[in-house]
Design an enzyme around this catalytic site. Sequence first.
Site, short mmCIF file in Angstrom:
data_model
loop_
_atom_site.label_atom_id
_atom_site.label_comp_id
_atom_site.label_asym_id
_atom_site.label_seq_id
_atom_site.Cartn_x
_atom_site.Cartn_y
_atom_site.Cartn_z
N ASP A 678 -85.76 -24.62 -37.54
CA ASP A 678 -85.46 -24.65 -38.97
C ASP A 678 -84.95 -23.28 -39.44
O ASP A 678 -84.02 -23.19 -40.24
CB ASP A 678 -86.73 -25.06 -39.73
CG ASP A 678 -86.40 -25.46 -41.14
OD1 ASP A 678 -85.48 -26.29 -41.31
OD2 ASP A 678 -87.04 -24.93 -42.07
N LYS A 682 -81.21 -22.03 -40.99
CA LYS A 682 -81.02 -21.25 -42.22
C LYS A 682 -80.16 -20.02 -41.99
O LYS A 682 -79.27 -19.71 -42.78
CB LYS A 682 -82.38 -20.85 -42.79
CG LYS A 682 -83.17 -22.04 -43.32
CD LYS A 682 -84.57 -21.63 -43.75
CE LYS A 682 -85.36 -22.85 -44.20
NZ LYS A 682 -86.77 -22.55 -44.42
#
Length: 813
Positions: A678, A682
């Site tokens: 994750d 980003k």
Amino acid sequence: MQVLKFGGSSVATAENMQRVLTLAEAAARRTTTVVVVSALGGVTDALIEAGRRAAAADGAYREQLRQLEKRHLEVVRSLLPIAGQSAVLSFVKTHCNELEHLCDGIFALGELSDRTLDRLVSYGELLSSRVMAAGLAARGVAYAWLDSRQLIRTDARYGHAAVDFGVTNQQIQAAVTAAGVPLLVAPGFVAAEAGGSTTTLGRGGSDYTAAIFAGALGAEQLEIWTDVSGMMTADPRLVRHARPIPRISYQEAMELSHFGAKVLYPPTIQPVRQQGIPLWIKNTFAPNDAGTLVEVEPPANKAIVRGLSSIGPVALLRLEGSGMVGIPGFSRRLFAALAREQVNVILITQSSSEHSICVAVSEAEAARAKQAADTEFEAEINNGRLDPLDMESSLAIVALVGEQMKDHPGISGRMFSALGTNGINIRAIAQGSSEKNISTVIRQQDVRKASNVLHETFFEATTRQVNLVVAGVGNVGSKLLEQLARQQTWLREKLRLNLRVVGLANSSRFVLNEEGLDLENWQQALAGGQPLNLPTLTEQLLALNLRNTVFVDVTASAEVAACYAPLLARSVAVVACNKVAASSEYVAYARLKTLASDFNTQFLFETNVGAGLPVIGTLNDLLRSGDEVHRIEAVLSGTLNFVFNNYDGTRPFAEVVRQAQNEGYTEPDPRLDLTGVDVARKILILARESGQHLELSDIENDSFLPASCLEGDVAAFYEQLAVHEPHFRALYDAAAEKGEKLRFVARYRDGQARVGLQSIAPGHDLYALQGKDNAVLFFTNRYTEQPLVIKGAGAGADVTASGVFADILRAVQ
Ligand code: ADP
Ligand code: ASP
Ligand code: MG
């Protein structure tokens, strides 16, 4: 002397006629009054239809004529006392008999000429004006009935005859003088050519009849009585917030009516304008409303744009070719050919290179126009100097009108940008050098939307409607709806935004309502919605064609992300909390960005990084203002920060991870956080926003998780975490020995990005991070000594929802 004209709806029923009689009587007490009347509402259309049917050998015309007779007889019976009925009843019957004979003739011949059609439709006004006159007689008012056919002399262009004012003015003056009564009634619309056969002045022509009378008699004023309280800022059938224009110039009124404001037939202005006769537009059904005054020079007011109107369907004809350059006479020949065919040109544009001329004509006349032009330029087309005439149909013209526009720069800019940001494609533009109107040619299907968008832009500076569709009503989605409901009033008052949610979807249902959903009761609306089908949702939303629309994705679904492209391509803005699109293949991300810029809309996803923290916005601001970002260091996982802030070896690592999951910080599958995937997504998004063409596979991930933790399901994952407790403990101890803290850090430097666990020394900006905080450090040309630091809670429904909210406002402002 004054002239009053009452339109079709004003005399549609006996009840309405009584109103008209009262108004006429009162007017005649003040000064000599000529009353011009239209046919009863709908009668002209019915007569035309009866004639067409007869010509097409359809016997249904007889029934239609019987209905017309019945309607007139009923009006007479309820309008007049029995004693006063017989003469006018027999007038109606005789004339309806004549009508039937006429139609029988048309039926027998199988042919309806323009001349016969004029004769046929003239019965509408002949009947209505006789009935009106009988009403005056019944009230004991002295009046005279004038036959407009004997007074208004025209040429023989049946259907839209041109008036011979010399003869007409004299005849009107003589007749009115001879009548010697204070009240005169005359049928509108009808006239006659020199040989005596009946002509008409064009659809809506009763307005013109009244103006001809007013001009001939040098009246003090002309009043057009209709069913709305004046000429309005836009067609009230299209724009709900349209309002009457108190005062307007002749020129402006003419432009508005030329471009479709049906309330006034365009030629009406000419006879009164020449003599400066004031023209009022008044409402028969609300006679005390102020109405509109049309005059030479209305007082200057704030309204730079006086009104807008639209006309359609029209077709655009384009004459193009190298043979046109520098050779005079092409335009003259084009217009002469169109005039010969009696084609009315509504708008003209010509490119300055003289390569092409473009004209807009009514779609009904388009085929004739093309034929005329093709014939005229046959030789040039054959030898290749001109291209075959190009024709595009199903278009409409929307025009802004205002004499003050010429003194105010930027009106067309605002017009085009309002249309552009709503995905309304402009096919052609015309703006006279005097700039009394700016006309745009658009698709017919966009007229309602365009009229509303422009009305909002120029007349409702007060509020702008924004239409939201929210996909996903989980933690963040429901928080967002709560925040929207709470802010609605504030936004209306402070930002003049009327934010409405017109659509909602969850994983099983969706609901769309163009009037806006009640935010106090959205659960109920959604429960009553249709089964979810994303292509259907997209299709229905696009079919509504609402202005200022934003699609808000607060799901984590790839299917929902697949809807963005078709929406952006129709200028619907997209605000995504969903990271799928921005972190998918580079080409897909880039395509969405391009679509947004090509279609003048926004694709925003601030909450993809750092939840509600202004990370992407800040990065963009830096880049746009010319700064250069060399390096980014960031803690971007609320989960990992929570875990490493809370793990000190006293409790097992697995237990701390479970706590993070229980408190709602992790993704549904905590491995997405723990593996650093994750975080990689980003930093990928930040790198892309900085201009790098990176893929997720280009991000180096130094995972601290032993490989066995990734095998099996979530339960197995927790078991493996427990098995590897010594590994986590060792990581912690190594950092603690140096007085440092563990942080899972994302780094971007000169085009490369990587993520991994690091031991951070006290004093470093990433050292003192509490709980689930995120921090982003930007090292740029301008922030040389110390980085620009953005820090705060990087997870949580409330902050994420407010980040989405901020994106929505950015998308619409
Ligand atoms: P009448 O039968 O009285 O001549 P019309 O139907 O010809 O009436 O014209 C009035 C209608 O024109 C209104 O009911 C309205 O729907 C329509 N209209 C279109 N544009 C405008 C406008 N800008 N202002 C007022 N009315 C308009
Ligand atoms: N009755 C005619 C029409 O419907 C003229 C008018 O009403 O102005 O066009
Ligand atoms: Mg009219």
